[in-house]
Every structure is written in structure tokens, then in C-alpha cells.
Enzyme design. Structure first.
Site, PDB file in Angstrom:
ATOM      1  CB  THR A 181       2.598   4.670 -19.341  1.00 21.90           C
ATOM      2  OG1 THR A 181       1.807   5.621 -20.055  1.00 21.90           O
ATOM      3  CG2 THR A 181       1.690   3.646 -18.712  1.00 21.90           C
ATOM      4  CD  GLU A 328       0.881   0.179 -19.065  1.00 24.04           C
ATOM      5  OE1 GLU A 328       2.024  -0.192 -18.729  1.00 24.04           O
ATOM      6  OE2 GLU A 328       0.680   0.960 -20.007  1.00 24.04           O
ATOM      7  CE  LYS A 437       1.934  -6.145 -37.519  1.00 19.64           C
ATOM      8  NZ  LYS A 437       0.821  -5.374 -36.948  1.00 19.64           N
ATOM      9  CD1 TRP A 442       3.242 -10.475 -38.509  1.00 23.20           C
ATOM     10  CD2 TRP A 442       3.476 -10.185 -36.297  1.00 23.20           C
ATOM     11  NE1 TRP A 442       2.044 -10.030 -38.032  1.00 23.20           N
ATOM     12  CE2 TRP A 442       2.147  -9.843 -36.667  1.00 23.20           C
ATOM     13  CE3 TRP A 442       3.842 -10.074 -34.969  1.00 23.20           C
ATOM     14  CZ2 TRP A 442       1.204  -9.403 -35.743  1.00 23.20           C
ATOM     15  CZ3 TRP A 442       2.895  -9.643 -34.049  1.00 23.20           C
ATOM     16  CH2 TRP A 442       1.590  -9.299 -34.434  1.00 23.20           C
TER      17      TRP A 442
END
Lengths: 539, 539
Positions: A181, A328, A437, A442
Site C-alpha cells: 500500500t 487490500e 466528529k 459526523w
């Protein structure tokens, strides 16, 4: 009671053998750095792949050894994609865009034994090779000229080998490939694909409701083969016997568009930046290129702006397939295809759906969860972190790194903050590290940025979390105005009021000449937070 | 070195769960025996499937138990297709065209514990049920009227259960289904599908170069669900969220064509006999039906005559997909798709290719071998027995029967004699040695001969295939009577009626002094076919 079916393992080798048996006359077209086209039949591709395996075996590569590539997209890289896993070794694609210090970390972590490197990339290779003690051999691909005499030459090695190779029987769970990654936080982490995961991902890619790959297709992976396996296209295109067009290192809009037109490409895949350039080129000269062969332009890697999807569709009748995935997830995770039941939706709604990340492809499960792990409803508005699972999703990283990305109950935490609507369409609202947050709710920085950038005076907007004594976090907006334009805080707030919920309105604005960026051009929000994150604490 | 990917098993349960999550508004349309249409959403289908699993669990069905169905194609049969394997039990489809003595043999061999049977088929069920001691419960599907009060009613059982069921975790190698071959030689043999083989077959079916199934399709399996899993369409159609149209017991050309037109079917699948009837209907009234929605008519089960494929294509612009498979291959083994490189071939050559059995689908390997086991060249002329292998090919039969059908090196011997050309296209030349294919169903010449020879007046009997204008082939029996004995055709038919299925009864008998034989003393059936094979063509 067990079934009584053959225990045929799912192997990359079978994909290769099928290509040889049924599609010997299919072609791999490669454009060199100099712009010349070469054509290789699958029959010859197979023989060269067998020769590569023979050469690697002769150099001492045995089952499980890592063989790295540092290459552009070309037919020799494709030979490595098949020859290395089929002989039982592990293909490790090195990202030539990384810094040498990252490359040495990655090659050391993977314990690469052999590296196949393009001659044009030898200067990069030589910057990190000395730091990787595991490397025994370097094989040079003469992509832009002859291999230096003191180094192993790819073609010379192949010339000494046989046209066939006794591919070993393998367990389908054996490692087939490694890809790291890009590591936005901390060190890069290695994903280890198995033969099984690779074959399943290949089959899913070829399903009609995924990429619908067919023997009749002409597939051009613009996305680099060192980037999440070029989205699996090297495997899926060969699996169906399609013609493959490899663009080499020339990735400018003019070169790519010309190649698509002359080779009658039917499916091309790349990141939004590539397509933005192509759209601009087409807009400038709408009749210059005949792209009527194209049935799908696959866009992924990061979110495609709706205006681009719409521009291709309405101005050039070119169909965009918007996909989402990660290293992934092999990487195809979801894809924005319109369901029959939504096909009658008005054009704006259709475009809205095409701009989402779509719903999970076959064999992949999706959900989104709150901070406390609660699984959230598919209502199109509740935000949570996207989690996925399935047989081609990583269960961990090389060497046990990043264990906190995997839940106890077997899901991978993607780090993307999303909403999911009742039909399953995923919409990314933030990266989890950028979400704001506020009092348990959110707030999407991406949505606020899009709304701010629709103001005529705003050139760029980066929204980030400011710490707040009462609400924990509140939005702050960094603004770059267009030259010669002006806007007050009150005007911007007024602009936002009709577009977002009241509690999303930024608590303050910072007007600046430019927004700090990462080396790859993304907003560096961590610096904004470091410099300005506490400005609300005294209020 | 192993991969580090999730070990998510390939389960029928995942197909079902995906259907619920992403395609709740897709529909299953069923036509009843009375001709009425009913529509069931996938959302409700899922709930009913969960209820069926609950009901079976309440009746004592546990993991590995066999649950049989004796049903036409309808949505309740589809519920059984998903509910039984997903709860860990094994779906065993009983072929309602078989003789009760065969059905009792088959149900005894599988040790069926529960049987789900259409009310309309109760008379058949009652002819063999008493001979199957393993059966604990019979559940009646009220397909053509109310369930008799003394029997368990499908709907009553479902009404008592919950809309969800805790599907158990399963090993992907667990048995999911059993289907018996029609047993052309000796007793029928059971093929035991695993969850893994079923899911892989489903994915391969949906690939663009196989059946290209899509969520936008309207799929009508005319091929019965008791015949090789209706070629896997119940699984593959639901896997992609397609609309499914179940024709019920009315399989005449008029009913089917009307249903295709009114439901806008895009893909229908059946044996050649079905399609011959439909072609005749269309030829008689070319403008009566609007079949413009159809993109593929899949024909398999026995070889489709080229004239039929050509007739659909040229006279009605309907595209035929010619497929080959067997119960042992799940069943899709190969498919006659035209490769790009052959696409420019002239129409006659194209038709020639479309009439072949095509080349193997993804994950399947093919070869043909001589009697001595030599692997033969792909030259388009050398004949040999077709052998296949792959992860959805049987590795053996239930109880260890038929071990001689599997080679030492892991291939399944299909019994079909074929040529294979350089491109991999398979052509069955002597379909299989002596089997008679009547309307897609196989009739065993050996079994008929054995039954005939049990008549006191019969010395020898050789049964062979007579060509037939409607059924493709019908059995003809050559008879040598014992000296001093006599028997009429009617007496022989009466003798057979209690021993074989009604559709197995020979269409005619030839009394002769001796049956032609090979040098080794075997019946020379090719000479019988040459001399008498056309005697039914005028009927």
C-alpha cells in the site's frame, strides 16, 4: 457429507494454460518508450513466459521466493505476471513513483531475491539496491536500449531456455503476488495475494455486471502494473483471451488517445487525472479521434468528479465505469453499475448513481460501522467507516503489520467514511482521518469542500477538523480565492446554508494564498490541523 | 509462503445473501399449471427460503441430511434450491420422468429423509415412496390444488416460521446437492455437488463469454430443475439478480412462446425438442410473437441440428447458444461461441462452428483420447473419447459406483466420442456409443435390452436409435425369438410397461433371424442404424 467434485486448485497457471490452448492467436500490443508498436501472439507469449520461468529457476529461484519487478506496462512485465507465480515464486511489483528510501524499505520487507528492472529505470534501482541485502540477481529489460554488458539481460536469459516449463502443482492458498500500500500513515504495508484470490478476482472481473471482459475486447490498462495489479486486468484480459494493449511509459493524453483510436480499444482503465487530460483533449478537438470502439472507460483509484463522468457521456458519448477498490481488495471492491430498477431514473439521478462508488462486486460483502462498532443502516445519510470482506480481501499484512485494520469478526476496515443507500450504493464522504466528529455527529469534509467550490469566487477549499471545547471537533475551512475575486465569511456561510445541514456550517474560515499539499498533490490536512487546529479552543 | 487473504468459503448461502442485500426488488415469476402468473420479489423469496429452512430444521433435518424434491420449475422449487444447501442439508432433485422403480432405487441410494413433492406429482410419489425406508416426512407443494389434509403442507409449514434463519458456517467442500445421471449403462449414479463447485459453476456461467448473465436479464429455465440443476440457471440467475421466469409444467411451444413474449425474456434455455417446436410455431406465424427481447436461446442436453440453429438465426433473427454438458460437469462444460479470429468466416463456416459443442468454459480442461489412453491431436478429424476436468467436474459417484469413468491422472471420461479442431472446438461424432437421446432425455439401450430379454419368448434383443422427426431419436428394438416361441409387438410393449418409463418404450420392433455382430461378437448397432435408422422418419 462432503461433495464429490474434483479438487482442482485455482491457480494462475490454469489461466496461462487456457490462454495457450484456446487463444494462441490473440495479441499483446506494446508501445515502447520510443513510440514503436510491437505485437506478440499469446502462443509466443506463453513460450516466453515458460522461458522466463526456466531462466529464474536456473538463477536459483525456488518456490516461495520473491521476484520483484520495477517496470512500466509492457509485454515482458506481463510475462513476469504469469511466469513468476506459475513457477511457484511470488511476484512483487515495485512502485516506480516511490522515493528510493521507501523502495528500499519495501524490497527489504519483502526480502526480494531477484529484481526485473526496465533499463530506463536502472538509475532509480541503483539508488536503493545497495540497501537490500536479499537481492541476488538483477535482470535488465532492454526497454529503451541495450542492457549494460555487466548486467543480466532479460532477452539473453530467455534465449537460453526451452519453450515449455514443468509448472509445479501448487496449493491454491500459496502466495502469488505482493503489493505494498502507498502508506499515507506510517510505513507501507505488504498485501500478499494467493493464487486462489487472484483467480477468483479474475473471474469476478470478467462477469458481465463487473467489467464484462470478453475475448472480443481490446483492453488497455493505463493504470500501472505496479499499482494494485493494474486492477487485475493483466490476469482478467488474458483469462478471456482479449487483445491487450500496453501503453508503456508514455501516459500523456495525446499518446493514450491516439493509441486507443488506432488499436480500437474497447476498455481502458486509469485514474481520474489521466481521464481529465483526455477529456480536455477531446473537448478541444471533438472530431479528431475516432473512439467509437470504446465501450467502457474504467475510472478508479480515487473518486471521479461527476462533471467528468457527465462530460464524457453527454459530449462524447463515452461510457464511464466508476469503480472503487484498494490494494487490500485485489483491488476491485465495488462498481457503479445502474440496476434495472433504477434505469428509468432521470438523468441527474442516473449521474448521481454513476458518481457513487457503486455496490460490492460478487463475492464481496460490504457494511459501514460507527466508531463504537455498531453496524449502520443503509439509509443514504448515516455516515460510517466502510468495511468489506471476501475471498479476495486481505486478512492481514506481510509480517503482521496493521493488525488494527481488521475487525474481530473478520472484516477489513477500509478507512473510507461512507454512506450507503437502500439499494446498496456506497458514497465516500471522507477518509476516516479527515472526517469531522462534532458532538457525536459526523460531518463530511468532502461534501463541504464540494459545496464551497461551487461558489464562483472560490478556487480551492480544504475543510478540516478544529478542536472544540464543547463539541470535540468543528469544521474549519481553508479557502483560496480566484484571482481578482473576493468573498466574505458571511457570504460563504450564506452560500452553504442552502446546501448543507445547519450544524455542518464551518465555525470559521481561513483565507490563504495556497493550501499545503503532499508530494502527490493531495491536500495536507494534517498540516492545517497542526497549524490551525486549536483556533476554536478559546471560544 | 502462503497468501494472506481471507479464507471466506464459497457457499450457496453467499449467493442467497447477496440477492437479499442488493436485489430485493428483483422478481421471480411463476406460471402455475392452470396458467396463472404469480410474482414474488427477491425480498419475499429470501424470507420464504429462511422459513423453509426453519421448517426443515423443525422436522429434524440436520447438516448432511438429504432433502429430495419432486417438482416442476416454480418459485417454491427455487426456495428449496437455496434453503436446503444453505442450512447445511443436501438438495436431491428427483427426475419426475423416471420409472417408479428407478426413483425408488435413486431415493434409497441417496437415503432421502424428506421429500418435497408437487401435489400434481403425488400419484407418482406414492408409487415408490413405500420402497424408501429412509423417508421420514413428505411435504406437499399445493401446485394444482389444496394439500390433502393428512399430509404436511408446504405453505402451512412456512407460515409457522420466522423470516430469518441463522445460516450455519460451512466448509465449502460440503455437499450442496445430488443429481443422478440417467444411467444409460447399469443403475443411475449420483453426482454430489459441493458448495464450492456450485459457486464456481455459477460464476463461470455469468462470465461474458459463457452465458453473460446480468441483473438486467429475464431468464427462463425451460430445462427442468430436476435435470442437471436446470443447467445451473437457478443459481446463476439469482446470483446476478436477474428476473426469473418459471414456466411450471406447461412446456408446449405455444405456452412457452407466449410467456417469452409477454415477460420479455432475454435468455431461455432448453433441449432441442423444445426449440424445434418453437421454431415450427414461429415459422407458421412469423409475426405473431414479439421475441425481440431475446438475446440468447441456450440449447443443450443433446446436439442441436444445424438447420434449427440456422432457422432461428436467418428466419427470425434469434441467436442460438449451443452448449454441451453433463450431470457430472454441473453441467456447463463447453459452449459454441465464435472467437474474434473466426468472426470473419463465411456464414456456412460460422454455422458449422455454432453447431459444434464449442470449447471448454473457464476452469474446465478438455482433451480427447484413444481407446488405449493416448491423448489425441486437435486436428479436427481424429476421433476419441472426450475427457474433462476442473473444479466443477465430479471426482466420483455416490457410494463409489462408476470408478471406471475416472482416469488415473484425474480426468472424467465423458463417454462422448468427438473430434477437436485446432481452435479447440469440440464436435461430437458418435454422441456416445449406444445411448438414445429422445427429446433431451437419455434412454439406455442396454436397460431396454435387458428388460426385453427377460421376456420368455425373446432370445436376443438389440436396441438402437431410430431417427425421429420430433424427438430426435426414438428407440427401435431388433428381436430374435427363441425357436418355437412367438410374441407380438403389443405383448413386448406390455412386458416393458411395468419395467421402464413410458417414454422409453420402443417405437417399433424388427423381428429377425439374427442380429449383425462385430468380429468380437458384440451387436453391430451401426449396421442396424444404417439399415433401419430412418424407418420412423415418415411418421
Amino acid at each position: 457429507m462432503l461433495g464429490q467434485m474434483m479438487e482442482t486448485p485455482l491457480l494462475v497457471t490454469s489461466v496461462l494454460e487456457r490462454a495457450r490452448r484456446f487463444f494462441p492467436r490473440s495479441e499483446i500490443v506494446t508501445r515502447s518508450a520510443a513510440g514503436e508498436l510491437s505485437r506478440l501472439s499469446y502462443a509466443d507469449f506463453y513460450k516466453r513466459t515458460a522461458r522466463l520461468a526456466g531462466a529464474l529457476a536456473r538463477l536459483g529461484v525456488v518456490r516461495g521466493d520473491r521476484v520483484a519487478t520495477l517496470c512500466w506496462n509492457h509485454h515482458r512485465h506481463l510475462e513476469a505476471y504469469f511466469g513468476i507465480p506459475s513457477m511457484g515464486a511470488v511476484l512483487h511489483t515495485l512502485n516506480l513513483r516511490l522515493h528510493p528510501s521507501e523502495l528500499s524499505f519495501i524490497a527489504r520487507s519483502a526480502e526480494d531475491k531477484v529484481v526485473i528492472v526496465d533499463r530506463s529505470l536502472l538509475p532509480l534501482y541503483q539508488k536503493f539496491a545497495a540497501d537490500v541485502p536479499s537481492i541476488r540477481h538483477v535482470i535488465v529489460v532492454p526497454d529503451d536500449g541495450a542492457t549494460p554488458p555487466d548486467l543480466l539481460d532479460y532477452e539473453t536469459l530467455l534465449a537460453a531456455e526451452r519453450d515449455d516449463f514443468a509448472w509445479p502443482p501448487l496449493d491454491e492458498r500459496s502466495a502469488a503476488g505482493i503489493c505494498f500500500t502507498s502508506g499515507t500513515t506510517g510505513n507501507p504495508k505488504g498485501v500478499v495475494y494467493s493464487h486462489r484470490s487472484t483467480v477468483l478476482h479474475t473471474m469476478v472481473s470478467c462477469m458481465t455486471d463487473t467489467l464484462a471482459l470478453s475475448e472480443g475486447d481490446v483492453v488497455m490498462p493505463v493504470v500501472p502494473m505496479f499499482h494494485a495489479n493494474a486492477w487485475g486486468l493483466p490476469y482478467s484480459a488474458v483469462a478471456v483471451g482479449a487483445r491487450v494493449v500496453m501503453p508503456g511509459p508514455r501516459l500523456d493524453a495525446e499518446s493514450l488517445t491516439t493509441l486507443m483510436a488506432t488499436e480500437k480499444v474497447t476498455l481502458a482503465a486509469g485514474v481520474p487525472t489521466i481521464w481529465l487530460g483526455i477529456l480536455a483533449l477531446l473537448d478541444a478537438a471533438p472530431k479528431r479521434f475516432d473512439l467509437s470502439s470504446i465501450r467502457s472507460m474504467v475510472i478508479g483509484g480515487s473518486a471521479a468528479p461527476p462533471s467528468m463522468i457527465e462530460g464524457f457521456q453527454s459530449r462524447h458519448k463515452l461510457h464511464v465505469t466508476h469503480a472503487w477498490g484498494m490494494t487490500e481488495t485485489s483491488p476491485l471492491g465495488s462498481l457503479a453499475r445502474i440496476k434495472r430498477s433504477l434505469d428509468a431514473a432521470d438523468p441527474a439521478a442516473q449521474l448521481g448513481l454513476r458518481s457513487t462508488q457503486g455496490y460490492a462486486v460478487t463475492l464481496i460483502d460490504q457494511r459501514h460501522v460507527a466508531d463504537d462498532g455498531r453496524v449502520l443502516p443503509w439509509d443514504g445519510s448515516t455516515m460510517g467507516e466502510l468495511e468489506v470482506r471476501g475471498p479476495f480481501v486481505a486478512s492481514g499484512y506481510l509480517g503482521g503489520a496493521g493488525a488494527d485494520r481488521f475487525t474481530q469478526d473478520g472484516w477489513f476496515k477500509t478507512g473510507d467514511v461512507v454512506t450507503i443507500d437502500a439499494e446498496g450504493y456506497i458514497r465516500i464522504t471522507d477518509r476516516s482521518k479527515d472526517v469531522i466528529k462534532s458532538g457525536g455527529e459526523w460531518i463530511s469534509s468532502v461534501a463541504l469542500e464540494n459545496a464551497l467550490m461551487s461558489h464562483p469566487a472560490v478556487l480551492e477549499a480544504a475543510v478540516f477538523a478544529g478542536r472544540h471545547p464543547k463539541w470535540d471537533e468543528r469544521p474549519l475551512a481553508a479557502i483560496v480565492l480566484k484571482p481578482g475575486h473576493s468573498a466574505t465569511k458571511a457570504e460563504l456561510t450564506a452560500h452553504l446554508e442552502s446546501r448543507v445541514a445547519k450544524f455542518w456550517l464551518p465555525d470559521d474560515y481561513l483565507f490563504m494564498a495556497q493550501i499545503p499539499r503532499t508530494s502527490t498533490g493531495k491536500f495536507l490536512k494534517s498540516k492545517l490541523r497542526d497549524d490551525h487546529g486549536d483556533m476554536l479552543m478559546g471560544r
